[in-house]
Design an enzyme around this catalytic site. Structure first.
Site, PDB file in Angstrom:
ATOM      1  N   HIS A   1      34.114 -10.107 -31.409  1.00 54.98           N
ATOM      2  CA  HIS A   1      33.760 -10.955 -32.557  1.00 54.98           C
ATOM      3  C   HIS A   1      33.515 -10.157 -33.851  1.00 54.98           C
ATOM      4  O   HIS A   1      34.089 -10.449 -34.895  1.00 54.98           O
ATOM      5  CB  HIS A   1      32.508 -11.786 -32.271  1.00 54.98           C
ATOM      6  CG  HIS A   1      32.564 -12.522 -30.970  1.00 54.98           C
ATOM      7  ND1 HIS A   1      33.726 -13.062 -30.468  1.00 54.98           N
ATOM      8  CD2 HIS A   1      31.607 -12.818 -30.054  1.00 54.98           C
ATOM      9  CE1 HIS A   1      33.466 -13.654 -29.318  1.00 54.98           C
ATOM     10  NE2 HIS A   1      32.198 -13.511 -29.036  1.00 54.98           N
TER      11      HIS A   1
ATOM     12  N   ASP B   1      39.577 -15.196 -28.712  1.00 51.89           N
ATOM     13  CA  ASP B   1      38.282 -14.774 -29.240  1.00 51.89           C
ATOM     14  C   ASP B   1      37.781 -16.007 -29.966  1.00 51.89           C
ATOM     15  O   ASP B   1      38.211 -16.299 -31.087  1.00 51.89           O
ATOM     16  CB  ASP B   1      38.438 -13.601 -30.218  1.00 51.89           C
ATOM     17  CG  ASP B   1      37.079 -13.128 -30.727  1.00 51.89           C
ATOM     18  OD1 ASP B   1      36.166 -13.964 -30.815  1.00 51.89           O
ATOM     19  OD2 ASP B   1      36.938 -11.933 -31.028  1.00 51.89           O
ATOM     20  N   HIS B   2      36.903 -16.771 -29.316  1.00 57.07           N
ATOM     21  CA  HIS B   2      36.583 -18.097 -29.856  1.00 57.07           C
ATOM     22  C   HIS B   2      35.951 -18.032 -31.240  1.00 57.07           C
ATOM     23  O   HIS B   2      35.920 -19.021 -31.961  1.00 57.07           O
ATOM     24  CB  HIS B   2      35.707 -18.900 -28.883  1.00 57.07           C
ATOM     25  CG  HIS B   2      34.353 -18.299 -28.668  1.00 57.07           C
ATOM     26  ND1 HIS B   2      34.065 -17.495 -27.608  1.00 57.07           N
ATOM     27  CD2 HIS B   2      33.226 -18.377 -29.406  1.00 57.07           C
ATOM     28  CE1 HIS B   2      32.812 -17.097 -27.694  1.00 57.07           C
ATOM     29  NE2 HIS B   2      32.276 -17.623 -28.768  1.00 57.07           N
TER      30      HIS B   2
ATOM     31  N   ARG C   1      37.034 -25.195  -6.643  1.00 63.78           N
ATOM     32  CA  ARG C   1      36.808 -25.424  -5.203  1.00 63.78           C
ATOM     33  C   ARG C   1      35.698 -26.439  -4.954  1.00 63.78           C
ATOM     34  O   ARG C   1      35.666 -27.112  -3.940  1.00 63.78           O
ATOM     35  CB  ARG C   1      36.388 -24.103  -4.533  1.00 63.78           C
ATOM     36  CG  ARG C   1      37.461 -23.036  -4.521  1.00 63.78           C
ATOM     37  CD  ARG C   1      36.881 -21.699  -4.085  1.00 63.78           C
ATOM     38  NE  ARG C   1      35.804 -21.286  -4.990  1.00 63.78           N
ATOM     39  CZ  ARG C   1      35.109 -20.167  -4.881  1.00 63.78           C
ATOM     40  NH1 ARG C   1      35.353 -19.341  -3.903  1.00 63.78           N
ATOM     41  NH2 ARG C   1      34.153 -19.871  -5.758  1.00 63.78           N
TER      42      ARG C   1
END
Ligand SMILES: NC(=O)c1ccc[n+]([C@@H]2O[C@H](COP(=O)([O-])OP(=O)(O)OC[C@H]3O[C@@H](n4cnc5c(N)ncnc54)[C@H](OP(=O)(O)O)[C@@H]3O)[C@@H](O)[C@H]2O)c1
Length: 509
Positions: free
Chosen positions: A259, A196-197, A61
């Protein structure tokens, strides 16, 4: 190598994406988009991996037009890189559109549908990806609107549009299940990519390779030979601007549920029969199920919770957790947790697994330490006390592997000393580890789910975490204060000392 096998050994430079795609990024103006997602696209563009026809439609926005948006993106990428290559930047931004949209405005979704329809006529696309880089409270709402306003199929023949969803996936098992049911009404499991990086990190992807491609580790990867396993994900930063999110979440949901348990599942799982994403996930799920079945009756002896207090370090006053922005001044949220657990299966029965993570610790460091047993007798050693063999998989900041073994001290009378053999992946000249999100974006476009978490993994991990939370509340487990930028609560040391062990991050530093 087939495609899946190649995935495990791949470097993104090796491959090109051939399919044209549309990538609709909800939350395109947010922190994650600016600092991770778009920079990852920049890197993929720099490596010339992206196809001729693709469009990133970034929604938000706050900006009125594309120029304003791109100027802000440019500054973010500039902060991360020494120099932006203008040709790469130009080629990337030619493919980016900014689309002003509010999640609350039905009309905006209708306009977006029309834009997708029109764009699909221009580019023959074979892939449409909706990426929800927004606060979790919007996940279900946006997904429902994608269906209601027919955005999945607008100008796109296939009904297999993909959904990428950021963490956290729910805040407990029940909320995760509710969210999952909503998403399953709209997308099939094969098209839901839960991020899950951590799984995108190079050394996390290396765990299976180290375990399975080296006979010396593969043969010893069990309770006969392994004394204990330690996984630590230590952070030095505080909660920064994410106080509201963190105070509701704490270390247990922010780091353990995803993680740490994911790393544990890769370390502890049985060997997969093949390298398909499904098979690997099935093997991981076995570990998560074991965890969910874990007997937590001794939890008070196996857990240490902590929260950072103020401290003065090098003359600088560091705030206590409770003094941080948006944190309740009487917050009971744990910013540190250490946990000892067991897996009750043939491979790991009676091998203690120690997990630890905390904020505002003295070092940022993540690693997995596998300590081997020295349960043998050799008259040759003449009762000399030996250091154990130790395999250390370093995740960050250094990426690499270290192996401790014993050798003869030069010029001594056969005195035995421990030495370390070090492989530092991130120290190599010209080494440039791909950003986590680079590989993950590559995979979501290619449809490879190996590094994404399945619903089963998520559901069992929540069951385990819910059980711990409940036990901690029932048994009123103490919250220890620790000074900011220290080693964490002393009680965490006592947890291992009671077993005659030490945290290896401390021993090795
Ligand atoms: N930041 C990180 O490093 C990080 C790391 C791991 C996971 N995550 C996860 O990634 C997600 C996004 O995090 P973030 O840090 O990027 O959040 P953020 O900086 O607060 O960005 C939120 C985004 O949502 C948009 N938004 C919010 N309300 C909206 C509305 N009503 N209508 C339309 N757009 C709206 C904002 O756009 P406008 O303000 O322009 O409207 C902005 O683009 C979260 O689930 C977070 O847990 C973030």
């Amino acid at each position: 190598m087939n495609k899946t096998a190649d995935r495990l050994y791949r470097s993104p430079e090796d491959k090109n994406i051939e399919d044209n795609f549309q990538f609709i990024l909800f939350g395109g103006t947010g922190d994650l988009a600016h600092n991770k997602i778009i920079p990852a696209f920049y890197n993929l563009a720099a490596k010339d991996i992206l196809p001729d026809h693709y469009t990133i439609i970034a929604t938000g926005r706050r900006y009125d037009n594309k120029n304003e948006y791109l100027n802000n993106l440019y500054s973010s990428i500039e902060n991360k890189k020494e120099k932006i290559d203008n040709r790469t930047w130009q080629s990337l931004t030619d493919h980016i559109e900014y689309f002003q949209l509010s999640f609350k405005e039905n009309n905006d979704f209708e306009r977006l549908r029309k834009r997708l329809l029109q764009k699909s006529k221009e580019d023959k696309i074979s892939n449409r990806i909706f990426y929800l880089a927004t606060a979790p409270k919007f996940f279900a709402e946006i997904a429902k609107k994608l269906k209601e306003f027919n955005l999945l199929n607008a100008g796109f023949e296939h009904s297999d549009s993909r959904l990428v969803i950021e963490k956290p996936f729910g805040h407990d098992f029940e909320s995760a299940k509710k969210l999952n049911n909503t998403l399953n009404d709209i997308f099939s499991e094969k098209n839901i990519f839960r991020i899950d990086h951590y799984l995108g990190k190079e050394m996390i992807q290396n765990i299976m390779v180290i375990r399975l491609s080296n006979p010396i580790f593969r043969a010893l990867w069990n309770r006969e030979h392994i004394d204990n396993i330690q996984i630590y994900l230590n952070e030095s930063e505080g909660v920064k601007d994410r106080g509201k999110y963190y105070d509701d979440t704490g270390v247990i949901k922010d780091m353990f549920q995803n993680h740490i348990l994911q790393v544990l599942s890769l370390i502890a799982m049985e060997e997969p029969a093949n390298l398909s994403a499904q098979e690997i996930s099935d093997k991981k799920v076995e570990v998560f199920k074991e965890l969910a079945d874990n007997d937590l009756s001794d939890i008070d002896k196996h857990i240490v919770r902590g929260q950072y207090d103020s401290n003065t370090v090098n003359g600088e006053k560091i705030k206590a957790y409770r003094q941080e922005k948006q944190i309740n001044s009487e917050s009971q949220t744990a910013t540190f947790m250490a946990l000892k657990l067991f897996l009750n299966n043939d491979r790991w029965r009676n091998v203690p697994i120690y997990l630890k993570s905390g904020k505002r610790l003295n070092k940022k460091e993540a690693a997995i330490a596998v300590e081997f047993k020295d349960n043998f007798h050799s008259s040759y050693l003449q009762n000399q006390k030996l250091d154990s063999n130790l395999l250390l998989i370093k995740i960050q900041p250094e990426e690499g592997v270290s192996l401790r073994f014993n050798t003869r001290k030069p010029a001594s009378n056969n005195k035995i000393i421990p030495v370390k053999m070090e492989f530092c992946q991130s120290c190599q000249q010209f080494f440039n580890s791909p950003e986590n999100y680079e590989g993950l974006i590559y995979d979501m476009i290619e449809g490879d789910k190996t590094l994404f978490t399945s619903w089963e993994e998520v559901s069992y991990s929540w069951k385990f975490i819910d059980k711990i939370q409940q036990k901690c509340e029932e048994e009123n487990i103490e919250l220890h204060n620790y000074p900011a930028l220290s080693e964490g609560p002393e009680a965490a040391d006592r947890l291992l000392e009671a077993d005659g062990r030490k945290w290896l991050d401390k021993e090795l530093s």
